[in-house]
Design an enzyme around this catalytic site. Structure first.
Site, PDB file in Angstrom:
ATOM      1  NE  ARG A   1     139.070 -14.967  11.435  1.00  0.00           N
ATOM      2  CZ  ARG A   1     139.051 -15.588  12.623  1.00  0.00           C
ATOM      3  NH1 ARG A   1     138.829 -16.812  12.694  1.00  0.00           N
ATOM      4  NH2 ARG A   1     138.594 -14.846  13.623  1.00  0.00           N
TER       5      ARG A   1
ATOM      6  CG  HIS B   1     136.410 -12.202  16.428  1.00  0.00           C
ATOM      7  ND1 HIS B   1     135.469 -12.476  15.622  1.00  0.00           N
ATOM      8  CD2 HIS B   1     137.310 -11.985  15.726  1.00  0.00           C
ATOM      9  CE1 HIS B   1     135.833 -12.469  14.304  1.00  0.00           C
ATOM     10  NE2 HIS B   1     137.134 -12.224  14.548  1.00  0.00           N
TER      11      HIS B   1
END
Length: 317
Positions: A251, A282
């Site tokens: 990631r 996010h």
């Protein structure tokens, strides 16, 4: 449903059911306890839950990081508190026996060559099993090219993967958010290849999971984590013991590679950070900054822009 068989199987099932009824959605707790149950069966343990037993389980795999061992221990410790409600003689485990470090471990940004080595090792896994190698190869490639979390990868259902358009639906991930994730064409081809192998191997499989193991069931996160650590070891990126590059580092690689690509294309990187944050799932785009490690490539691009500003009074577009 978990197949719990240890001396604590009944209490473990009741404890996990209680957590679900209280609204706990994370499945890592259950995975650690399932591993604990398997560990007890492997040892043939039929006695009480002791401090020594909990520590022995938490430290049973020398490849795990200190914090991962601490999480395993704390999960068992919380179960011991539940167990004490029904058995007053059950000891309460020391909460400080394996302290959790608050410091974040440095992340490893895989180079293209390192990632190819890991993918090569993944393709070679269990050559006599037609689905295992392709599954690991596809899951690792998907994470590297899209930045998906490990739980998002194994949590994909077949209905979430549109093999025609290349759009993934990531449902109820971290923070309870869902999002659409468009894939690169090369990644889509890998998923199509895996899907064809899966259908040929399990034509009558009724599990809704997109990625399935050799028994036609969904992969657990800890299974993929352990396998990835083994692949990184075979690729020469980890030692036989201790911490090394992890699945989650894929990631970080994705975020850094995306910035490098934008810098090279002359894109306004600062203006694109909210888009990157949305793609990665996010809540706040400032959270994405944690993934943006200053690699040599990024520093070179930054130096090039700074030199342009010094010489010409302008920043490269």
């Amino acid at each position: 449903m978990m197949n719990l068989r240890s001396v604590f199987a009944e209490r473990l099932s009741a404890y996990l059911a209680l957590r679900r009824s209280l609204g706990f959605k994370g499945n890592s707790h259950g995975q650690h306890l399932e591993a604990f149950d398997a560990y007890l069966c492997q040892r043939g343990h039929t006695g009480p839950l002791t401090q020594e037993l909990a520590l022995s389980f938490a430290l049973s795999n020398p490849k795990n990081s200190d914090n991962y061992c601490a999480r395993r221990y704390q999960v068992v410790r919380h179960f011991s508190e539940y167990l004490a409600i029904y058995d007053p003689t059950a000891p309460l485990l020391d909460p400080m026996a394996l302290p959790h470090s608050q410091a974040r471990s440095p992340r490893h940004i895989y180079t293209d060559e390192e990632l190819e080595r890991i993918l090569h090792e993944a393709r070679r896994v269990s050559p006599n099993n037609p689905v295992r190698g392709p599954a690991f190869h596809a899951m690792i490639g998907l994470a590297a090219s899209s930045g998906l979390r490990i739980g998002e990868v194994v949590g994909l259902d077949r209905a979430d993967v549109d093999l025609k358009t290349g759009i993934l639906v990531v449902r109820q991930s971290k923070f309870g958010k869902s999002r659409l994730v468009p894939l690169h064409g090369t990644t889509l081809e890998v998923l199509r290849t895996f899907a064809a192998v899966r259908e040929a191997s399990f034509s009558d499989c009724n599990d809704e999971a997109f990625f399935v193991h050799s028994r036609g069931r969904r992969y657990a996160q800890n299974t993929l984590q352990k396998m990835f650590a083994d692949l990184a070891f075979r690729a020469g990126l980890r030692g036989s013991k201790g911490r090394g590059p992890t699945f989650h580092d894929l990631r970080h690689r994705f975020a850094v590679k995306r910035l490098v690509t934008w810098y090279q294309a002359g894109v306004n990187v600062q203006g694109m950070l909210p888009a990157l944050a949305t793609y990665m799932g996010h809540v706040h785009y400032t959270d994405t900054a944690y993934y943006l490690k200053a690699t040599a490539e990024l520093l070179a691009l930054a130096a090039e822009r700074y030199q342009s500003w010094i010489e010409h009074g302008e920043v490269l577009s």
